[in-house]
Design a protein around this motif. Structure first.
Motif, mmCIF file in Angstrom:
data_model
loop_
_atom_site.group_PDB
_atom_site.id
_atom_site.type_symbol
_atom_site.label_atom_id
_atom_site.label_comp_id
_atom_site.label_asym_id
_atom_site.label_seq_id
_atom_site.Cartn_x
_atom_site.Cartn_y
_atom_site.Cartn_z
ATOM 1 N N GLY A 188 0.802 -1.217 0.000
ATOM 2 C CA GLY A 188 0.000 0.000 0.000
ATOM 3 C C GLY A 188 0.835 1.268 0.000
ATOM 4 O O GLY A 188 0.393 2.317 0.467
ATOM 5 N N ARG A 201 1.870 3.746 -2.195
ATOM 6 C CA ARG A 201 1.673 4.375 -3.500
ATOM 7 C C ARG A 201 2.839 5.265 -3.901
ATOM 8 O O ARG A 201 3.260 5.286 -5.054
ATOM 9 N N ALA A 227 -1.659 -5.026 -5.641
ATOM 10 C CA ALA A 227 -2.274 -3.877 -4.968
ATOM 11 C C ALA A 227 -3.576 -4.308 -4.290
ATOM 12 O O ALA A 227 -3.853 -3.914 -3.155
ATOM 13 N N GLY A 247 -3.028 -6.277 -1.132
ATOM 14 C CA GLY A 247 -2.644 -5.412 -0.021
ATOM 15 C C GLY A 247 -3.812 -4.683 0.610
ATOM 16 O O GLY A 247 -3.763 -4.297 1.771
ATOM 17 N N ASP A 286 -5.100 -1.666 -0.029
ATOM 18 C CA ASP A 286 -5.070 -0.214 0.097
ATOM 19 C C ASP A 286 -5.754 0.420 -1.122
ATOM 20 O O ASP A 286 -5.247 0.351 -2.241
ATOM 21 N N THR A 289 -3.788 2.936 -3.382
ATOM 22 C CA THR A 289 -2.817 2.303 -4.279
ATOM 23 C C THR A 289 -3.529 1.653 -5.455
ATOM 24 O O THR A 289 -3.082 1.762 -6.600
#
Length: 137
Positions: A56, A58, A85, A88, A90, A93
């Motif tokens: 996460g 970014r 992504a 994860g 997030d 992201t």
């Protein structure tokens, strides 16, 4: 099938670790030296940009991409940047990766899972809605 050795050098290993942890200053410093392979492979065949996306991070994803990270690579199970992504969890992201328009939103890994399938499995309903709104089948 991956043939590259995982993190062939210590600097590659350091880059992978810093990317996984989201340590932007360390990633920037390592890349500035010019010795690390931005597409080196860590455990599971994950590249630094995949590790950052999974974590996460970014800002680290963005930096790695600006330094030539290949976003078309997949890990040993066929997960691309968007898969990682989504794993994860997030949302920022995932939105960033989608905005880049660089990966196939419907790409399937070795287990025939799309990014939306992973988001659904890990119970990220807002992420599922986002991916569905972006045209995943």
């Amino acid at each position: 099938m991956l043939t590259a050795r995982c993190c062939a050098t210590k600097i590659d290993s350091d880059l992978s670790k810093a990317s996984r942890k989201g340590n932007l200053p360390a990633v920037a410093s390592i890349l500035a030296k010019g010795w690390a392979d931005v597409n080196c492979r860590a455990g599971g065949g994950k590249t630094p940009v995949m590790l950052a996306a999974y974590g996460g991070h970014r800002d680290v994803v963005e930096l790695l991409m600006s330094k030539g990270a290949n976003v078309s690579l997949v890990d040993v199970v066929g997960n691309n940047l968007l898969h990682n992504a989504c794993l994860g969890g997030d949302m920022k992201t995932v939105k960033f990766v989608l905005a880049l328009n660089v990966v196939d939103i419907d790409a399937r890994n070795s287990w025939l899972q799309r990014a939306v399938d992973l988001a659904r499995f890990w119970r990220y309903p807002l992420m599922v809605d986002l991916l569905m709104s972006r045209g995943t089948k």
